[in-house]
Each structure stands twice: as C-alpha cells, then as structure tokens.
Design a protein around this motif. Structure first.
Motif, PDB file in Angstrom:
ATOM      1  N   GLU A 104      66.269 -51.870 -37.228  1.00 49.98           N
ATOM      2  CA  GLU A 104      66.821 -53.097 -37.803  1.00 49.98           C
ATOM      3  C   GLU A 104      65.986 -53.562 -38.997  1.00 49.98           C
ATOM      4  O   GLU A 104      66.532 -54.003 -40.015  1.00 49.98           O
ATOM      5  CB  GLU A 104      66.872 -54.192 -36.734  1.00 49.98           C
ATOM      6  N   TYR A 121      67.309 -54.294 -42.808  1.00 54.18           N
ATOM      7  CA  TYR A 121      67.173 -55.608 -43.442  1.00 54.18           C
ATOM      8  C   TYR A 121      66.191 -55.590 -44.624  1.00 54.18           C
ATOM      9  O   TYR A 121      66.308 -56.412 -45.536  1.00 54.18           O
ATOM     10  CB  TYR A 121      66.708 -56.651 -42.421  1.00 54.18           C
ATOM     11  N   LYS A 150      75.490 -66.611 -49.951  1.00 54.71           N
ATOM     12  CA  LYS A 150      74.833 -67.123 -48.744  1.00 54.71           C
ATOM     13  C   LYS A 150      73.410 -67.618 -48.991  1.00 54.71           C
ATOM     14  O   LYS A 150      72.878 -68.364 -48.171  1.00 54.71           O
ATOM     15  CB  LYS A 150      74.783 -66.020 -47.677  1.00 54.71           C
ATOM     16  N   TRP A 165      80.741 -65.291 -47.038  1.00 49.91           N
ATOM     17  CA  TRP A 165      80.543 -63.868 -47.305  1.00 49.91           C
ATOM     18  C   TRP A 165      81.863 -63.149 -47.479  1.00 49.91           C
ATOM     19  O   TRP A 165      82.009 -62.270 -48.319  1.00 49.91           O
ATOM     20  CB  TRP A 165      79.756 -63.232 -46.163  1.00 49.91           C
ATOM     21  N   ARG A 219      67.725 -61.453 -42.729  1.00 46.69           N
ATOM     22  CA  ARG A 219      68.321 -61.483 -41.389  1.00 46.69           C
ATOM     23  C   ARG A 219      68.883 -62.861 -41.038  1.00 46.69           C
ATOM     24  O   ARG A 219      69.717 -62.993 -40.143  1.00 46.69           O
ATOM     25  CB  ARG A 219      67.288 -61.065 -40.347  1.00 46.69           C
ATOM     26  N   ARG A 220      68.411 -63.900 -41.718  1.00 46.94           N
ATOM     27  CA  ARG A 220      68.902 -65.253 -41.449  1.00 46.94           C
ATOM     28  C   ARG A 220      70.238 -65.532 -42.133  1.00 46.94           C
ATOM     29  O   ARG A 220      70.861 -66.554 -41.865  1.00 46.94           O
ATOM     30  CB  ARG A 220      67.864 -66.296 -41.893  1.00 46.94           C
ATOM     31  N   HIS A 221      70.661 -64.641 -43.006  1.00 43.79           N
ATOM     32  CA  HIS A 221      71.892 -64.879 -43.758  1.00 43.79           C
ATOM     33  C   HIS A 221      72.939 -63.787 -43.572  1.00 43.79           C
ATOM     34  O   HIS A 221      74.131 -64.052 -43.748  1.00 43.79           O
ATOM     35  CB  HIS A 221      71.565 -65.003 -45.250  1.00 43.79           C
ATOM     36  N   PHE A 222      72.503 -62.562 -43.252  1.00 41.69           N
ATOM     37  CA  PHE A 222      73.434 -61.444 -43.207  1.00 41.69           C
ATOM     38  C   PHE A 222      73.331 -60.695 -41.887  1.00 41.69           C
ATOM     39  O   PHE A 222      72.254 -60.597 -41.291  1.00 41.69           O
ATOM     40  CB  PHE A 222      73.148 -60.464 -44.359  1.00 41.69           C
ATOM     41  N   THR A 223      74.471 -60.128 -41.468  1.00 41.38           N
ATOM     42  CA  THR A 223      74.475 -59.257 -40.295  1.00 41.38           C
ATOM     43  C   THR A 223      74.029 -57.859 -40.721  1.00 41.38           C
ATOM     44  O   THR A 223      73.954 -57.547 -41.920  1.00 41.38           O
ATOM     45  CB  THR A 223      75.874 -59.160 -39.683  1.00 41.38           C
ATOM     46  N   LEU A 224      73.767 -57.015 -39.739  1.00 43.00           N
ATOM     47  CA  LEU A 224      73.376 -55.641 -40.048  1.00 43.00           C
ATOM     48  C   LEU A 224      74.478 -54.913 -40.813  1.00 43.00           C
ATOM     49  O   LEU A 224      74.210 -54.164 -41.751  1.00 43.00           O
ATOM     50  CB  LEU A 224      73.039 -54.890 -38.754  1.00 43.00           C
ATOM     51  N   GLN A 225      75.737 -55.136 -40.412  1.00 41.19           N
ATOM     52  CA  GLN A 225      76.847 -54.484 -41.090  1.00 41.19           C
ATOM     53  C   GLN A 225      76.978 -54.958 -42.530  1.00 41.19           C
ATOM     54  O   GLN A 225      77.276 -54.171 -43.442  1.00 41.19           O
ATOM     55  CB  GLN A 225      78.150 -54.734 -40.321  1.00 41.19           C
ATOM     56  N   GLU A 226      76.747 -56.251 -42.758  1.00 42.83           N
ATOM     57  CA  GLU A 226      76.796 -56.775 -44.121  1.00 42.83           C
ATOM     58  C   GLU A 226      75.680 -56.195 -44.978  1.00 42.83           C
ATOM     59  O   GLU A 226      75.888 -55.866 -46.151  1.00 42.83           O
ATOM     60  CB  GLU A 226      76.705 -58.307 -44.096  1.00 42.83           C
TER      61      GLU A 226
END
Length: 235
Positions: free
Chosen positions: A51, A55, A123, A141, A222-229
C-alpha cells in the motif's frame, strides 16, 4: 417651585429615560467562550509495504526528476560562487547546461499545471489553482458539473506551489535570456552576473522541489485517494 431651584431657572420637561438599544453589541470579556481549536486529523492504520508503494508512487517519481534539477542548478551555481567552471566543461557546454535546465523546468511545470495539478486539485487544496469550488468539479474525484453562472464569482487564488512556479519562471526566464545572449555572443558571460540572476529564484526552486515531493507523500495521499484512484493517476 422647589427650594433647590434658582429663580428664573428653566424646568426640564422631558423626564423619560432614554430608550434602550434594540440590538446591543455584545462585549467580549474574560467569561466569553474561547474559539474551538481545530481537531487534529484522526490517526490512520499503518500501511502495508505494498500500500505504501502505491500511495508513495507519485512522490518517488517526482523526486527522480527533481534530483536532476537540483544537480543541474547546483553545478551552475557552484561555478558562479567559485568563479570556476566544472573541470572538462567548455564555455559552450556550460551555457548549454543552463539553457537546458530552463527548458526542462519549463516543460516539467507545464505538464504539472496542465495535467497533474488539476487532477489532484479536485481533492487536495495544495494543488488547487483557485479557491474552493471555483471551477472545480462539484462531484469531487468522479467529476461533475462545474459551478454555473448566476452565483457570485469567487476570486482566483493561487496555491503555494503555483505561486512558487511563477517566482521561479520570472527569474529563470531572465537567466535564460542572459545565457542566450552570451551564446549568440551579444555579450560575454560573467559568472558574477549569472550568480545574481540565479540567486533571484534559486532558493524558491529548491524549496519547491522539496515541498512538492512532501505534498505527494504516501501519508498525505492516503487521506484523499483510494488505492484504485492512486493506480489510475498518470505520471
């Protein structure tokens, strides 16, 4: 007539008390409630190594480019400070190195402002070109309709990273113009003159190279985006 009144003295006719103010202004005092401090962001669970790599991908790739810019700037500036070009580097090669730095930075910042910053700015205010909501997609997003007309226009406000771009390019353009004139033999290269021109934007450049990488670090992303994003963000 009252015994206290002097003969000939006018008797006041308005005996009513002055009207009270409808909306008295409250006065702050020691008993006033203090303003609430912003609560710190909640701690997030530790990232797994995989992860973290996802990120931190943008920060690592950005640092790769930035290290080249630092080395190029330092080579030029050190020569100006010591009044001696690097060993084995001709005058033409030295001038070309300065022009190359300006060209690479121009291209690098153009890509950031055209593609990367608008994407992240949906974001992250650190990369937003305007005040919140001005021109940004209302859907976050996933995109969405831009704020339409009829409302009060919000004044554009540069984020710190974009402000740094402007300062860098103002000084860098003047430096590149001087180097081009030296290359075309309109004037002779003077390292003291070149140093003064580089000093006008060098500190901001070095600060920017560090700050941008920090803002792209895993703990912020990591506070704004998912792993997929994160996987979908091009770089």
């Amino acid at each position: 007539m009252s015994q206290d009144m002097t003969p000939g003295e006018a008797v006041p006719t308005n005996t009513e008390a002055p009207p009270a103010e409808d909306n008295p202004i409250p006065i702050s005092g020691p008993d006033s409630a203090p303003e609430q401090e912003a609560e710190p962001e909640p701690a997030l669970p530790p990232l797994t190594p995989q992860e973290f790599r996802i990120y931190n991908r943008l920060a690592e790739q950005m640092e790769y480019f930035h290290e080249h810019f630092r080395q190029m700037y330092t080579t030029l500036h050190t020569a100006c400070t010591t009044n001696r070009r690097p060993a084995g580097m001709s005058l033409k090669q030295f001038i070309d190195e300065g022009l190359r730095l300006a060209r690479y930075l121009e291209m690098h910042h153009s890509i950031e402002e055209t593609h990367l910053y608008p994407l992240l700015g949906r974001k992250m205010p650190e990369f937003r070109a305007t005040s919140a909501g001005a021109g940004a997609g209302a859907g976050g997003w996933g995109g969405g309709k831009k704020s339409g007309g009829g409302g009060k226009k919000r004044q554009a406000e540069e984020c710190e990273l974009l402000r740094q771009h402007r300062v860098i390019h103002e000084g860098m353009d003047e430096t590149a113009d001087y180097l081009r004139r030296c290359k075309e033999r309109e004037c002779e290269l003077e390292l003291g003159v070149l140093k003064a021109k580089m000093d006008s934007w060098g500190d901001v450049l070095l600060q920017h190279l560090d700050q941008e990488v920090r803002d792209l670090g895993a703990e912020k992303m990591r506070r704004h985006f998912t792993l997929q994003e994160m996987k979908a963000i091009p770089m």
